[in-house]
Design a protein around this motif. Sequence first.
Motif, PDB file in Angstrom:
ATOM      1  N   ARG B  93      -0.694  13.838  23.894  1.00  0.00           N
ATOM      2  CA  ARG B  93      -1.616  14.962  24.068  1.00  0.00           C
ATOM      3  C   ARG B  93      -1.379  16.057  23.040  1.00  0.00           C
ATOM      4  O   ARG B  93      -2.312  16.696  22.569  1.00  0.00           O
ATOM      5  N   GLU B  94      -0.121  16.280  22.699  1.00  0.00           N
ATOM      6  CA  GLU B  94       0.169  17.283  21.673  1.00  0.00           C
ATOM      7  C   GLU B  94      -0.493  16.877  20.355  1.00  0.00           C
ATOM      8  O   GLU B  94      -1.068  17.705  19.650  1.00  0.00           O
ATOM      9  N   ASP B  97      -4.482  17.075  20.698  1.00  0.00           N
ATOM     10  CA  ASP B  97      -4.974  18.457  20.736  1.00  0.00           C
ATOM     11  C   ASP B  97      -4.558  19.255  19.504  1.00  0.00           C
ATOM     12  O   ASP B  97      -4.995  20.385  19.327  1.00  0.00           O
ATOM     13  N   GLY B  98      -3.695  18.676  18.687  1.00  0.00           N
ATOM     14  CA  GLY B  98      -3.222  19.386  17.493  1.00  0.00           C
ATOM     15  C   GLY B  98      -2.202  20.457  17.801  1.00  0.00           C
ATOM     16  O   GLY B  98      -1.769  21.185  16.901  1.00  0.00           O
ATOM     17  N   THR B  99      -1.793  20.570  19.078  1.00  0.00           N
ATOM     18  CA  THR B  99      -0.874  21.648  19.447  1.00  0.00           C
ATOM     19  C   THR B  99       0.525  21.424  18.865  1.00  0.00           C
ATOM     20  O   THR B  99       1.316  22.362  18.817  1.00  0.00           O
ATOM     21  N   ASN B 100       0.803  20.186  18.416  1.00  0.00           N
ATOM     22  CA  ASN B 100       2.084  19.971  17.737  1.00  0.00           C
ATOM     23  C   ASN B 100       2.178  20.865  16.504  1.00  0.00           C
ATOM     24  O   ASN B 100       3.230  21.359  16.159  1.00  0.00           O
ATOM     25  N   LYS B 101       1.001  21.093  15.860  1.00  0.00           N
ATOM     26  CA  LYS B 101       1.016  21.937  14.656  1.00  0.00           C
ATOM     27  C   LYS B 101       1.263  23.401  15.018  1.00  0.00           C
ATOM     28  O   LYS B 101       1.792  24.153  14.213  1.00  0.00           O
ATOM     29  N   LEU B 102       0.863  23.784  16.220  1.00  0.00           N
ATOM     30  CA  LEU B 102       1.144  25.153  16.671  1.00  0.00           C
ATOM     31  C   LEU B 102       2.638  25.301  16.967  1.00  0.00           C
ATOM     32  O   LEU B 102       3.298  26.216  16.485  1.00  0.00           O
ATOM     33  N   VAL B 103       3.162  24.365  17.736  1.00  0.00           N
ATOM     34  CA  VAL B 103       4.524  24.543  18.229  1.00  0.00           C
ATOM     35  C   VAL B 103       5.565  24.203  17.150  1.00  0.00           C
ATOM     36  O   VAL B 103       6.647  24.778  17.130  1.00  0.00           O
ATOM     37  N   TRP B 104       5.207  23.301  16.244  1.00  0.00           N
ATOM     38  CA  TRP B 104       6.155  22.940  15.185  1.00  0.00           C
ATOM     39  C   TRP B 104       6.226  24.000  14.094  1.00  0.00           C
ATOM     40  O   TRP B 104       7.040  23.900  13.184  1.00  0.00           O
ATOM     41  N   THR B 105       5.345  24.997  14.138  1.00  0.00           N
ATOM     42  CA  THR B 105       5.412  26.059  13.133  1.00  0.00           C
ATOM     43  C   THR B 105       5.903  27.364  13.746  1.00  0.00           C
ATOM     44  O   THR B 105       5.768  28.419  13.160  1.00  0.00           O
ATOM     45  N   ASP B 359       4.705  12.828   9.322  1.00  0.00           N
ATOM     46  CA  ASP B 359       3.945  14.056   9.108  1.00  0.00           C
ATOM     47  C   ASP B 359       3.144  14.396  10.353  1.00  0.00           C
ATOM     48  O   ASP B 359       2.775  13.522  11.128  1.00  0.00           O
ATOM     49  N   ALA B 360       2.872  15.686  10.523  1.00  0.00           N
ATOM     50  CA  ALA B 360       2.109  16.137  11.681  1.00  0.00           C
ATOM     51  C   ALA B 360       0.669  15.653  11.578  1.00  0.00           C
ATOM     52  O   ALA B 360       0.143  15.482  10.509  1.00  0.00           O
TER      53      ALA B 360
END
Lengths: 305, 360
Positions: B93-94, B97-105, B359-360
């Motif tokens: 899901r991360e 939803d692309g939220t991995n890019k939010l949390v990984w930064t 890569d993300a």
Amino acid sequence: MNQQTISKNAIETKGLGKRYRSFWALKDCSINVPKGSVSALVGPNGAGKTTLLKLLVSLSRASAGSANVLNKSPSQSPEYLSEIGYLAQEIPMYARLNAKEHIAMGLHLNDNWDSELATKRLNELAIPLDRPVGKLSGGQRAQVALGLALAKKPKLLLLDEPVAALDPLARIDFLKSLAQAVTDADGELTVVMSSHLLADLERVCDHIVILASGETQLCEDIETALKSHKLLVGVRKEAVDSDKYTIIQQSHTARETTLLVRLNDTKYHDSHWHMRDVDIEEIVLAYMGQSREQADTIAAKGGVR
Amino acid sequence: MNWLAWRQHRKQFMVAGIFLALFAALMIPTGLHYWHTYQHALATCGNTNTCSQVSGELFQGNGDGLILHLVPVSFLFIPIVLGLFWGVPLLAREYTDGTNKLVWTQSVSRKRWLTVKLIWVILGTVIIAGAFAALMTWWSKTNNAINLNRFHEIFFNTQGIAPVAYSVFAVSLGIALGAWFRRTMVALGITLVLLIAIVLVVVPNFIRPHYETPVSYKMSLLNNSKINGAPTNSNDPTTNGATLIVSQTTVSSQNQPLDWANPPKQCIVTSPPGFGGIPSGHSKAVAAPTGNGTPEAIDSQNGGPAVSLNCLSSLGYQQETQYQPSYRYWDFQRIETALYLILAVIPIGATYWLVLRRDA
């Protein structure tokens, strides 16, 4: 600390490249982005803008070349990430969490986090803090995301097409917020923003990076770029690069030839040509057109199948 | 990071808690009822000499029979459900939803982000799966005492400590496949197939029987309870569900297994008198009347000819059963727990690799 090792640039890349299998999404990218500048990153779709930004924030690993960002090499370490604010293209957030919870998340995940600043900014914009961000409008979501990126108190802010999906009013509001943040930071914040919307970039940016075909084409101050690029109009002839200028684009009508050139000497004058100033949009389009011509030529020669 | 992990996953933990409470509401009253009924029957059967019938008569009603089967069968799927609904979406899901890019930064390394997330979800898995397994073990004590069938797959897989290890493995596998495919639906399908294959088919049938060297039990081919009229032998592991049967073969006196396709010629019954032949592939011995009226056991296996068991028996052939005796139950629970926990290291290691290297 040794003064010589500290660069005046927030970003320096040398031959930076990213390959996906046999396809280069970004190739041989060498740019310098001065500290405190607000840079526009422009180029056609597929030029590698997103790829470049992801490399800079360490979401991707480079396949070639090197990058120096705020005097560090990109890595996944907290020390590296803490100085960079990043806003991905699709503005990802946890749809079920509200803005307040996102701010709390930031507080838990960052050492140097300013919850008050973020809350104040969003209150000023009248954005409901307790509504899940999935239920906010696109413009509000972009503002929340920008607020989160700024609450990190970054030295470098990387924005990937932040206004692409917004309506004109929301776009202007977003750029206003960004401009305000740059003013507040008083030269301590460097911004790199990619966009297709040239007019918007002109409004807030003072530096430009043009990527086309995955290679850097131009990287300089907008003021300098406007001075060094001219339109030359004269009697029709096949013009070639000279020591005075480099031809970016040339076009012909039945009697006239028009050149968009980059002058090597800004005092250049030639009575054969009628010289005219250009705006940033014309420069960008000329570089993009050039890269397309190159691509077409290669394709016509059978170089690319 | 703890704050975010809890905020993101508290809902699924509460949902699991609600399911646990629902099952407890059904199982605690019925479990108490079964145990008291059984104790009461044991206390009173001595007066009427019916103790040998207690196990056969209790809980044979439709309602009880349904609960006694449906509940354990549904527990079989708890690890799979956890793998699908806790494991797969954790990272998939991360990514979607692309939220991995939010949390990984944010200013947290991906390694720490992943470690905290894994600790929370695996800890939650242990707690929930442990609570379900404890409930099931307690609830089954009457059934275990009456039917002595703890080694049966349905009961072995749902009681004791092994179900906790299945769940940890299932969740780990789901996490890794979610990270690999980055799309929830694809990862769900593959996780489902793999978990059913591993947890419900391959390990119980092909791996579990071989954790320890089986015990051998030999008996006469004619003393087989499957032949009508033969008396049940209480030592016979095939009639005692408390054991785990590994194999059943017919062996000669030199311990050579009988080749049913090519049996001793003198024992082949070309046309069983008074018996219309044996269906091909029929593996059970059948009592058939012989010409002179004495019963004769005939069997045919692997498409071979019909063979007289009386004849084989007189040549010294015996029925050998290899089995795991009931006292090894907890050994097997421990071995299987260790096996699955070791197996879980593979998907967890793969997940670290996928998150840190890709890569993300």
